[in-house]
Design an enzyme around this catalytic site. Structure first.
Site, PDB file in Angstrom:
ATOM      1  N   ASP A 134      -6.394   0.487   3.595  1.00 25.27           N
ATOM      2  CA  ASP A 134      -5.477   0.659   2.461  1.00 25.27           C
ATOM      3  C   ASP A 134      -6.076   1.613   1.434  1.00 25.27           C
ATOM      4  O   ASP A 134      -5.377   2.452   0.864  1.00 25.27           O
ATOM      5  CB  ASP A 134      -5.193  -0.693   1.801  1.00 25.27           C
ATOM      6  CG  ASP A 134      -4.397  -1.631   2.695  1.00 25.27           C
ATOM      7  OD1 ASP A 134      -3.865  -1.156   3.720  1.00 25.27           O
ATOM      8  OD2 ASP A 134      -4.314  -2.823   2.370  1.00 25.27           O
ATOM      9  N   THR A 153       0.832  -1.213   0.000  1.00 21.89           N
ATOM     10  CA  THR A 153       0.000   0.000   0.000  1.00 21.89           C
ATOM     11  C   THR A 153       0.858   1.251   0.000  1.00 21.89           C
ATOM     12  O   THR A 153       0.581   2.205  -0.741  1.00 21.89           O
ATOM     13  CB  THR A 153      -0.950  -0.005   1.209  1.00 21.89           C
ATOM     14  OG1 THR A 153      -1.786  -1.167   1.145  1.00 21.89           O
ATOM     15  CG2 THR A 153      -1.827   1.238   1.204  1.00 21.89           C
ATOM     16  N   LYS A 186      -7.666  -0.344  -5.239  1.00 20.66           N
ATOM     17  CA  LYS A 186      -7.504  -1.691  -4.683  1.00 20.66           C
ATOM     18  C   LYS A 186      -8.851  -2.398  -4.821  1.00 20.66           C
ATOM     19  O   LYS A 186      -9.794  -2.093  -4.085  1.00 20.66           O
ATOM     20  CB  LYS A 186      -7.078  -1.625  -3.216  1.00 20.66           C
ATOM     21  CG  LYS A 186      -6.842  -2.999  -2.599  1.00 20.66           C
ATOM     22  CD  LYS A 186      -6.030  -2.931  -1.327  1.00 20.66           C
ATOM     23  CE  LYS A 186      -5.718  -4.337  -0.822  1.00 20.66           C
ATOM     24  NZ  LYS A 186      -4.708  -4.352   0.237  1.00 20.66           N
ATOM     25  N   GLU A 217      -3.541  -1.960  -6.726  1.00 15.17           N
ATOM     26  CA  GLU A 217      -2.894  -2.755  -5.675  1.00 15.17           C
ATOM     27  C   GLU A 217      -3.573  -4.111  -5.572  1.00 15.17           C
ATOM     28  O   GLU A 217      -4.790  -4.199  -5.363  1.00 15.17           O
ATOM     29  CB  GLU A 217      -2.959  -2.045  -4.320  1.00 15.17           C
ATOM     30  CG  GLU A 217      -2.245  -2.835  -3.230  1.00 15.17           C
ATOM     31  CD  GLU A 217      -2.423  -2.255  -1.838  1.00 15.17           C
ATOM     32  OE1 GLU A 217      -2.117  -2.984  -0.865  1.00 15.17           O
ATOM     33  OE2 GLU A 217      -2.869  -1.112  -1.708  1.00 15.17           O
ATOM     34  N   GLY A 218      -2.785  -5.152  -5.704  1.00 15.27           N
ATOM     35  CA  GLY A 218      -3.326  -6.499  -5.583  1.00 15.27           C
ATOM     36  C   GLY A 218      -3.521  -6.894  -4.124  1.00 15.27           C
ATOM     37  O   GLY A 218      -3.402  -6.081  -3.206  1.00 15.27           O
ATOM     38  N   HIS A 236      13.503   1.576   6.344  1.00 14.45           N
ATOM     39  CA  HIS A 236      12.476   1.452   7.378  1.00 14.45           C
ATOM     40  C   HIS A 236      12.171   2.857   7.887  1.00 14.45           C
ATOM     41  O   HIS A 236      13.065   3.581   8.302  1.00 14.45           O
ATOM     42  CB  HIS A 236      12.986   0.575   8.526  1.00 14.45           C
ATOM     43  CG  HIS A 236      12.036   0.503   9.680  1.00 14.45           C
ATOM     44  ND1 HIS A 236      10.853  -0.198   9.617  1.00 14.45           N
ATOM     45  CD2 HIS A 236      12.085   1.065  10.918  1.00 14.45           C
ATOM     46  CE1 HIS A 236      10.223  -0.076  10.770  1.00 14.45           C
ATOM     47  NE2 HIS A 236      10.944   0.671  11.565  1.00 14.45           N
TER      48      HIS A 236
END
Length: 220
Positions: A50, A16, A37, A110-111, A201
């Site tokens: 998401d 996402t 999505k 987005e899958g 990160h």
């Protein structure tokens, strides 16, 4: 450019954030981009969805970009739909993508999980990418095991003649271990012609905004 599919080597790898970052990067280039999505599971009351993240990156909430399936249980869409007594019609997904295209949008789709996850029975994320002629970006964890995890979806995508536009190793440590340090160059050697991008990160600030500057190179 062609519309994009953001898929992952697993759930929880940061699809996402990367999808929203791609929308942000496209919009910064003056492209009328939108995130979509089709199926959203694992929805918890009071938490950001998401689709909310994608809508913010897209600059507005477009009714056509609302997921066709939204369910609470954190399962593959076909499984969650079965348990909820419903289903998602693949033709409806393809029709919605066609509507968004007619409205003038460049899509970042987005899958759910990886390319072989069933959105409906007999209809995977891979089938969606083929039917809608999407180019793929694969998101993966940066550490040990990633070489195999990335190579498998790339091989599957290529077997269906889907172009792989890039790989994103998402969430590199501040002090990367040996696997994290060597994986990017190794993947470039294993998958010639496919760019590999690393994102760190995130501990502060907006990960979407910061990642947009890094994934922008996948759009050239």
């Amino acid at each position: 450019m062609r519309d994009l599919l953001v898929t992952g080597t697993d759930t929880g790898v940061g699809k996402t954030v990367i999808a929203a970052a791609l929308v942000t990067a496209l919009r910064a280039r003056g492209v009328r981009a939108i995130g979509f999505k089709p199926a959203e599971t694992g929805i918890e009351p009071g938490q950001d969805r998401d689709s909310d993240v994608l809508a913010r990156a897209s600059g507005a909430r477009e009714a056509l970009a609302v997921p066709l399936l939204q369910l609470a249980e954190p399962l593959a869409p076909a499984v969650a739909a079965d348990r909820a007594g419903t289903r998602m019609n693949p033709r409806d997904v393809e029709s919605r993508i066609a509507q968004l295209r007619r409205a003038g949008y460049t899509l970042v789709v987005e899958g759910a999980g990886g390319v072989m996850v069933p959105l409906a029975w007999d209809y995977t994320v891979l089938d969606l990418a083929c039917a809608c002629e999407l180019e793929a970006i694969v998101v993966a964890r940066p550490g040990l095991g990633t070489l195999n995890h990335v190579a498998m979806p790339v091989t599957v995508l290529r077997s269906r003649e889907i172009s792989v536009r890039g790989v994103v190793l998402n969430g590199r440590s501040a002090t990367p271990d040996l696997a994290e340090s060597t994986n990017p160059d190794t993947l470039v050697r294993m998958l010639p012609g496919i760019p590999v991008v690393e994102t760190p990160h995130w501990t502060s600030g907006s990960p979407v905004t910061a990642a947009a500057a890094l994934v922008d190179r996948l759009l050239d």
